[in-house]
Design a protein around this motif. Sequence first.
Motif, PDB file in Angstrom:
ATOM      1  N   ARG A 224     -15.326 -26.134 -29.945  1.00  0.00           N
ATOM      2  CA  ARG A 224     -13.993 -26.215 -30.532  1.00  0.00           C
ATOM      3  C   ARG A 224     -12.937 -26.594 -29.500  1.00  0.00           C
ATOM      4  N   CYS A 225     -13.213 -26.248 -28.241  1.00  0.00           N
ATOM      5  CA  CYS A 225     -12.252 -26.529 -27.172  1.00  0.00           C
ATOM      6  C   CYS A 225     -13.018 -27.024 -25.935  1.00  0.00           C
ATOM      7  N   PRO A 226     -13.437 -28.296 -25.928  1.00  0.00           N
ATOM      8  CA  PRO A 226     -14.247 -28.841 -24.832  1.00  0.00           C
ATOM      9  C   PRO A 226     -13.605 -28.730 -23.457  1.00  0.00           C
ATOM     10  N   SER A 227     -12.278 -28.635 -23.413  1.00  0.00           N
ATOM     11  CA  SER A 227     -11.606 -28.541 -22.117  1.00  0.00           C
ATOM     12  C   SER A 227     -11.958 -27.256 -21.373  1.00  0.00           C
ATOM     13  N   LEU A 228     -12.587 -26.283 -22.063  1.00  0.00           N
ATOM     14  CA  LEU A 228     -13.035 -25.071 -21.370  1.00  0.00           C
ATOM     15  C   LEU A 228     -13.996 -25.440 -20.241  1.00  0.00           C
ATOM     16  N   PHE A 229     -14.725 -26.529 -20.402  1.00  0.00           N
ATOM     17  CA  PHE A 229     -15.669 -26.980 -19.381  1.00  0.00           C
ATOM     18  C   PHE A 229     -14.971 -27.568 -18.163  1.00  0.00           C
ATOM     19  N   THR A 230     -13.678 -27.799 -18.261  1.00  0.00           N
ATOM     20  CA  THR A 230     -12.956 -28.427 -17.140  1.00  0.00           C
ATOM     21  C   THR A 230     -12.146 -27.425 -16.321  1.00  0.00           C
ATOM     22  N   GLU A 234     -12.304 -19.306 -11.167  1.00  0.00           N
ATOM     23  CA  GLU A 234     -11.468 -18.454 -10.319  1.00  0.00           C
ATOM     24  C   GLU A 234      -9.980 -18.608 -10.618  1.00  0.00           C
ATOM     25  N   ASN A 235      -9.530 -19.837 -10.849  1.00  0.00           N
ATOM     26  CA  ASN A 235      -8.098 -20.090 -10.993  1.00  0.00           C
ATOM     27  C   ASN A 235      -7.596 -20.068 -12.434  1.00  0.00           C
ATOM     28  N   ASN A 236      -8.503 -20.143 -13.398  1.00  0.00           N
ATOM     29  CA  ASN A 236      -8.073 -20.157 -14.793  1.00  0.00           C
ATOM     30  C   ASN A 236      -8.664 -19.006 -15.584  1.00  0.00           C
ATOM     31  N   PHE A 237      -9.981 -19.013 -15.732  1.00  0.00           N
ATOM     32  CA  PHE A 237     -10.630 -18.010 -16.578  1.00  0.00           C
ATOM     33  C   PHE A 237     -10.328 -16.568 -16.140  1.00  0.00           C
ATOM     34  N   LYS A 238     -10.612 -16.255 -14.888  1.00  0.00           N
ATOM     35  CA  LYS A 238     -10.502 -14.858 -14.441  1.00  0.00           C
ATOM     36  C   LYS A 238      -9.095 -14.285 -14.571  1.00  0.00           C
ATOM     37  N   PRO A 239      -8.048 -14.951 -14.059  1.00  0.00           N
ATOM     38  CA  PRO A 239      -6.703 -14.361 -14.207  1.00  0.00           C
ATOM     39  C   PRO A 239      -6.239 -14.256 -15.656  1.00  0.00           C
ATOM     40  N   LYS A 240      -6.618 -15.220 -16.483  1.00  0.00           N
ATOM     41  CA  LYS A 240      -6.181 -15.186 -17.881  1.00  0.00           C
ATOM     42  C   LYS A 240      -6.940 -14.125 -18.675  1.00  0.00           C
ATOM     43  N   PRO A 259     -10.049 -20.062 -28.626  1.00  0.00           N
ATOM     44  CA  PRO A 259     -10.375 -20.350 -27.221  1.00  0.00           C
ATOM     45  C   PRO A 259      -9.319 -21.210 -26.540  1.00  0.00           C
ATOM     46  N   GLN A 260      -8.433 -21.820 -27.335  1.00  0.00           N
ATOM     47  CA  GLN A 260      -7.357 -22.631 -26.757  1.00  0.00           C
ATOM     48  C   GLN A 260      -6.405 -21.796 -25.911  1.00  0.00           C
ATOM     49  N   TYR A 261      -6.546 -20.492 -25.975  1.00  0.00           N
ATOM     50  CA  TYR A 261      -5.744 -19.592 -25.137  1.00  0.00           C
ATOM     51  C   TYR A 261      -5.808 -20.026 -23.681  1.00  0.00           C
ATOM     52  N   PHE A 262      -6.976 -20.456 -23.236  1.00  0.00           N
ATOM     53  CA  PHE A 262      -7.172 -20.817 -21.832  1.00  0.00           C
ATOM     54  C   PHE A 262      -6.491 -22.125 -21.456  1.00  0.00           C
ATOM     55  N   THR A 263      -6.011 -22.874 -22.424  1.00  0.00           N
ATOM     56  CA  THR A 263      -5.356 -24.145 -22.120  1.00  0.00           C
ATOM     57  C   THR A 263      -3.879 -23.965 -21.795  1.00  0.00           C
TER      58      THR A 263
END
Length: 326
Positions: A224-230, A234-240, A259-263
Amino acid sequence: MRVIASALHSTLCSLSSQKSDNPTTSTTIATTSASLSLEKPKGILQKHPQYSQTHTNISLQFKEKILCLEILGIDSSKALALNPSLHAASLHSIQAIISFLQSKGIHQKDLPRIFGMCPQILTSNIKSELNPVFSFLSSELRVPEHNFRKVINKCPRLLICSVRDQLKPALFYLHRLGFRDFEALAYHDPVLLASNVESTLKPKLEYLIGLGFTREDAIGMILRCPSLFTFSIENNFKPKVEYFLGEMKGKLEDLKEFPQYFTFNLDKRIKPRHLEVLQSGVEMPLPLLLKSTDQEFNEFRSGLFKVALLNDIYDVSIMSSIYLEH
């Protein structure tokens, strides 16, 4: 100005391809370089970190190479630093690559960005490296020739990827996960094809599973949100994730559904809006919290705040659904 630059570039490249032992040709090259150096290119050469007037051992061809790159709009010092092979590359070989890309529909105005991002392209082998990439786009992703430009501009890094070692393995992995829309993959997410399966793609999926999502759910989020692979772990997933679970008291189910939360930017979007809602004492669904424009967000927040007050006084909770539908 663009036409002049193109003409100068063609003149220099054409002159340099002629025999250097021809006195007339040598004189013409020297005269051309001298006349160019009276104008803007003079400043280019004098300020260039790899050339100065005291560097008498630098060949005329190298000076012309710098000049041609700069006329094309390419930062020659950066290109030479990132791709040392350019030092030995001839103007003829560089012109051949430019001509080849233009034959594939790439415009001259695209070149500064493409070469700026991937100066390695300037010394690529047309037959064994560049041409296979376009064949891959055509045969595997069904990209018509007139759309090559759109895909390459979206991800110039494709041109420095090995079809056998990089592009085909990535496509196979993505297809196995459930990516079926190759058109979307080519035009919207081609960077995934330029991502290493073992060191980039798989670790992102495993991280999501490690949070507590099932493998099926994690794959569904990525589809649903392919940009998760990009995104960086360390800098995106963990702090968010830390902020979402800790400060926002969110649930994994909410991230699975959105999952767009991470964008969204943590400091510029997520935190400020969460704090505003928190101070208002209202609750707002995650998609509404982040996807709405500033004006929509303020209107929704104000409306929900009024509903919360009415709920406290009159217990008319049904009104909240009216605002949410609005």
